[in-house]
Structure formats: C-alpha cells, structure tokens
Design a protein around this motif. Sequence first.
Motif, PDB file in Angstrom:
ATOM      1  N   VAL A  91       8.152 -45.395  62.878  1.00 59.13           N
ATOM      2  CA  VAL A  91       8.602 -45.406  61.483  1.00 59.13           C
ATOM      3  C   VAL A  91      10.122 -45.288  61.461  1.00 59.13           C
ATOM      4  O   VAL A  91      10.703 -44.433  62.132  1.00 59.13           O
ATOM      5  N   THR A  92      10.754 -46.159  60.683  1.00 55.27           N
ATOM      6  CA  THR A  92      12.211 -46.190  60.611  1.00 55.27           C
ATOM      7  C   THR A  92      12.757 -45.532  59.351  1.00 55.27           C
ATOM      8  O   THR A  92      13.955 -45.311  59.250  1.00 55.27           O
ATOM      9  N   SER A  93      11.894 -45.235  58.402  1.00 57.48           N
ATOM     10  CA  SER A  93      12.343 -44.589  57.171  1.00 57.48           C
ATOM     11  C   SER A  93      12.112 -43.084  57.251  1.00 57.48           C
ATOM     12  O   SER A  93      11.451 -42.587  58.161  1.00 57.48           O
TER      13      SER A  93
ATOM     14  N   THR B 144       7.802 -49.763  59.392  1.00 62.02           N
ATOM     15  CA  THR B 144       7.829 -49.939  60.845  1.00 62.02           C
ATOM     16  C   THR B 144       8.004 -51.420  61.118  1.00 62.02           C
ATOM     17  O   THR B 144       7.839 -52.256  60.214  1.00 62.02           O
ATOM     18  N   ALA B 145       8.283 -51.765  62.353  1.00 65.64           N
ATOM     19  CA  ALA B 145       8.400 -53.173  62.736  1.00 65.64           C
ATOM     20  C   ALA B 145       7.061 -53.885  62.607  1.00 65.64           C
ATOM     21  O   ALA B 145       7.011 -55.112  62.485  1.00 65.64           O
ATOM     22  N   ASN B 146       5.954 -53.132  62.609  1.00 63.66           N
ATOM     23  CA  ASN B 146       4.612 -53.718  62.554  1.00 63.66           C
ATOM     24  C   ASN B 146       3.960 -53.616  61.177  1.00 63.66           C
ATOM     25  O   ASN B 146       2.759 -53.820  61.057  1.00 63.66           O
ATOM     26  N   GLY B 147       4.730 -53.258  60.157  1.00 68.69           N
ATOM     27  CA  GLY B 147       4.169 -53.155  58.819  1.00 68.69           C
ATOM     28  C   GLY B 147       4.254 -51.731  58.294  1.00 68.69           C
ATOM     29  O   GLY B 147       4.713 -50.825  58.984  1.00 68.69           O
ATOM     30  N   PRO B 148       3.779 -51.536  57.084  1.00 69.24           N
ATOM     31  CA  PRO B 148       3.902 -50.219  56.453  1.00 69.24           C
ATOM     32  C   PRO B 148       2.927 -49.183  57.007  1.00 69.24           C
ATOM     33  O   PRO B 148       1.892 -49.525  57.584  1.00 69.24           O
ATOM     34  N   VAL B 149       3.294 -47.931  56.818  1.00 60.63           N
ATOM     35  CA  VAL B 149       2.429 -46.783  57.080  1.00 60.63           C
ATOM     36  C   VAL B 149       2.371 -46.008  55.779  1.00 60.63           C
ATOM     37  O   VAL B 149       3.412 -45.721  55.178  1.00 60.63           O
ATOM     38  N   TYR B 150       1.165 -45.694  55.318  1.00 58.43           N
ATOM     39  CA  TYR B 150       0.997 -44.949  54.071  1.00 58.43           C
ATOM     40  C   TYR B 150       0.671 -43.491  54.367  1.00 58.43           C
ATOM     41  O   TYR B 150      -0.136 -43.193  55.244  1.00 58.43           O
ATOM     42  N   HIS B 151       1.309 -42.617  53.632  1.00 56.62           N
ATOM     43  CA  HIS B 151       1.089 -41.170  53.730  1.00 56.62           C
ATOM     44  C   HIS B 151       0.707 -40.704  52.334  1.00 56.62           C
ATOM     45  O   HIS B 151       1.499 -40.813  51.396  1.00 56.62           O
ATOM     46  N   ILE B 152      -0.509 -40.221  52.198  1.00 57.49           N
ATOM     47  CA  ILE B 152      -1.063 -39.866  50.889  1.00 57.49           C
ATOM     48  C   ILE B 152      -1.386 -38.376  50.862  1.00 57.49           C
ATOM     49  O   ILE B 152      -1.965 -37.851  51.809  1.00 57.49           O
ATOM     50  N   ASP B 153      -1.015 -37.720  49.778  1.00 55.74           N
ATOM     51  CA  ASP B 153      -1.327 -36.308  49.595  1.00 55.74           C
ATOM     52  C   ASP B 153      -2.137 -36.184  48.308  1.00 55.74           C
ATOM     53  O   ASP B 153      -1.637 -36.444  47.213  1.00 55.74           O
ATOM     54  N   CYS B 154      -3.398 -35.815  48.432  1.00 57.41           N
ATOM     55  CA  CYS B 154      -4.312 -35.749  47.288  1.00 57.41           C
ATOM     56  C   CYS B 154      -4.379 -34.370  46.635  1.00 57.41           C
ATOM     57  O   CYS B 154      -5.167 -34.162  45.714  1.00 57.41           O
ATOM     58  N   TYR B 155      -3.561 -33.447  47.085  1.00 55.45           N
ATOM     59  CA  TYR B 155      -3.633 -32.067  46.609  1.00 55.45           C
ATOM     60  C   TYR B 155      -3.565 -31.961  45.085  1.00 55.45           C
ATOM     61  O   TYR B 155      -4.309 -31.197  44.478  1.00 55.45           O
TER      62      TYR B 155
ATOM     63  N   HIS C 143       4.206 -36.503  60.407  1.00 55.60           N
ATOM     64  CA  HIS C 143       5.592 -36.841  60.740  1.00 55.60           C
ATOM     65  C   HIS C 143       5.688 -37.235  62.217  1.00 55.60           C
ATOM     66  O   HIS C 143       6.303 -38.256  62.566  1.00 55.60           O
ATOM     67  N   ALA C 144       5.059 -36.464  63.097  1.00 56.21           N
ATOM     68  CA  ALA C 144       5.096 -36.756  64.534  1.00 56.21           C
ATOM     69  C   ALA C 144       4.379 -38.070  64.857  1.00 56.21           C
ATOM     70  O   ALA C 144       4.854 -38.853  65.685  1.00 56.21           O
ATOM     71  N   VAL C 145       3.252 -38.316  64.206  1.00 58.27           N
ATOM     72  CA  VAL C 145       2.530 -39.574  64.417  1.00 58.27           C
ATOM     73  C   VAL C 145       3.379 -40.750  63.922  1.00 58.27           C
ATOM     74  O   VAL C 145       3.455 -41.792  64.580  1.00 58.27           O
ATOM     75  N   CYS C 146       4.034 -40.585  62.787  1.00 51.72           N
ATOM     76  CA  CYS C 146       4.911 -41.640  62.270  1.00 51.72           C
ATOM     77  C   CYS C 146       6.049 -41.926  63.242  1.00 51.72           C
ATOM     78  O   CYS C 146       6.407 -43.085  63.468  1.00 51.72           O
ATOM     79  N   ASP C 147       6.629 -40.885  63.832  1.00 50.97           N
ATOM     80  CA  ASP C 147       7.662 -41.092  64.854  1.00 50.97           C
ATOM     81  C   ASP C 147       7.104 -41.909  66.005  1.00 50.97           C
ATOM     82  O   ASP C 147       7.741 -42.848  66.483  1.00 50.97           O
TER      83      ASP C 147
ATOM     84  N   SER D  81      -6.124 -51.445  52.830  1.00 49.61           N
ATOM     85  CA  SER D  81      -5.070 -52.414  53.131  1.00 49.61           C
ATOM     86  C   SER D  81      -5.105 -52.913  54.574  1.00 49.61           C
ATOM     87  O   SER D  81      -4.497 -53.932  54.884  1.00 49.61           O
ATOM     88  N   GLY D  82      -5.763 -52.168  55.465  1.00 51.80           N
ATOM     89  CA  GLY D  82      -5.738 -52.517  56.880  1.00 51.80           C
ATOM     90  C   GLY D  82      -4.533 -51.943  57.610  1.00 51.80           C
ATOM     91  O   GLY D  82      -4.389 -52.113  58.817  1.00 51.80           O
ATOM     92  N   GLU D  83      -3.660 -51.272  56.881  1.00 52.91           N
ATOM     93  CA  GLU D  83      -2.472 -50.643  57.471  1.00 52.91           C
ATOM     94  C   GLU D  83      -2.777 -49.190  57.810  1.00 52.91           C
ATOM     95  O   GLU D  83      -3.766 -48.622  57.352  1.00 52.91           O
ATOM     96  N   TRP D  84      -1.906 -48.573  58.624  1.00 55.20           N
ATOM     97  CA  TRP D  84      -2.048 -47.152  58.913  1.00 55.20           C
ATOM     98  C   TRP D  84      -1.982 -46.374  57.611  1.00 55.20           C
ATOM     99  O   TRP D  84      -1.107 -46.625  56.769  1.00 55.20           O
ATOM    100  N   CYS D  85      -2.889 -45.427  57.460  1.00 51.67           N
ATOM    101  CA  CYS D  85      -2.967 -44.638  56.238  1.00 51.67           C
ATOM    102  C   CYS D  85      -3.408 -43.220  56.611  1.00 51.67           C
ATOM    103  O   CYS D  85      -4.501 -43.034  57.149  1.00 51.67           O
TER     104      CYS D  85
END
Length: 137
Positions: free
Chosen positions: A50-52, A67-78, A42-46, A97-101
Amino acid sequence: MRWTYSIEELPQVSKEIIKMLDDARVVALSGQMGAGKTTLIHAVCDALGVTSVVGSPTFSIINEYSTANGPVYHIDCYRLRDEQEAIDAGVEDCLYSGEWCFVEWPEKIPHIFPDETARLSITAIDEKKRLIELIKL
C-alpha cells in the motif's frame, strides 16, 4: 493456523497471513477494542505494498488504499447500526469487488459477507503479545 507475536514480529506474521489466505480476498477481523485489529491491518497493508496512508476508518466507515495491483479496502463496522446501513455506505460493493478487503467488527454485518470470507480472531495475551487465529472458510 495460529500465531503468537509481538509488535516487532508483526511484519513477518503479516506476510505469513497473506500467504495463508491464498485466494481469499475478504478478511473479517474480530477482537475486543484495543486488541490490535487496525495495527494488524496496517502491517498487512504494508506487506501488500500500500502506497497511501493507512488509518482507522472508524468515522469514514471505508478507507480505500492504493497499491500497484489495485485498491485495498479497510472497513470498520463499529459505528454501523445494521446491515442496511452498511449496504447504503457501500460496504457490500467492496466485499464483492474481488479486491483485498479487511473488515473490523464483522459481527455487526454477519449476513452480507461472501461465502469465501476468511476470519481472523485477535486476542490480547498481555500488553506486548497478541494471538491471531485464522479460520479460512
């Protein structure tokens, strides 16, 4: 690289982590339940702008943030049973994808990460302090 921090220091630590990641866009976060993986993301996304709304993807598996620079993906594999389930859910598409993940519980899907994946380990020192160790592969 290592950081010991409190929740109040997390915004600054997040910015330092982003700088240290350099070109790495996939980050695998390991740590016990309650160590602070989602809070860190969450802090890294801020810090990434991240606007969402950022929340835990425990049940959705993948959250996509804007974000203004493209998507950020947050994945939980639990909740994933195996790597095939991750692939079927679209995790591999995000990872390449080349995006933040940012991936929580990466040990559930160890063989589908790109070679250049950065690894973060989070350990609870006590109720208020955490230790992060960054291993950039």
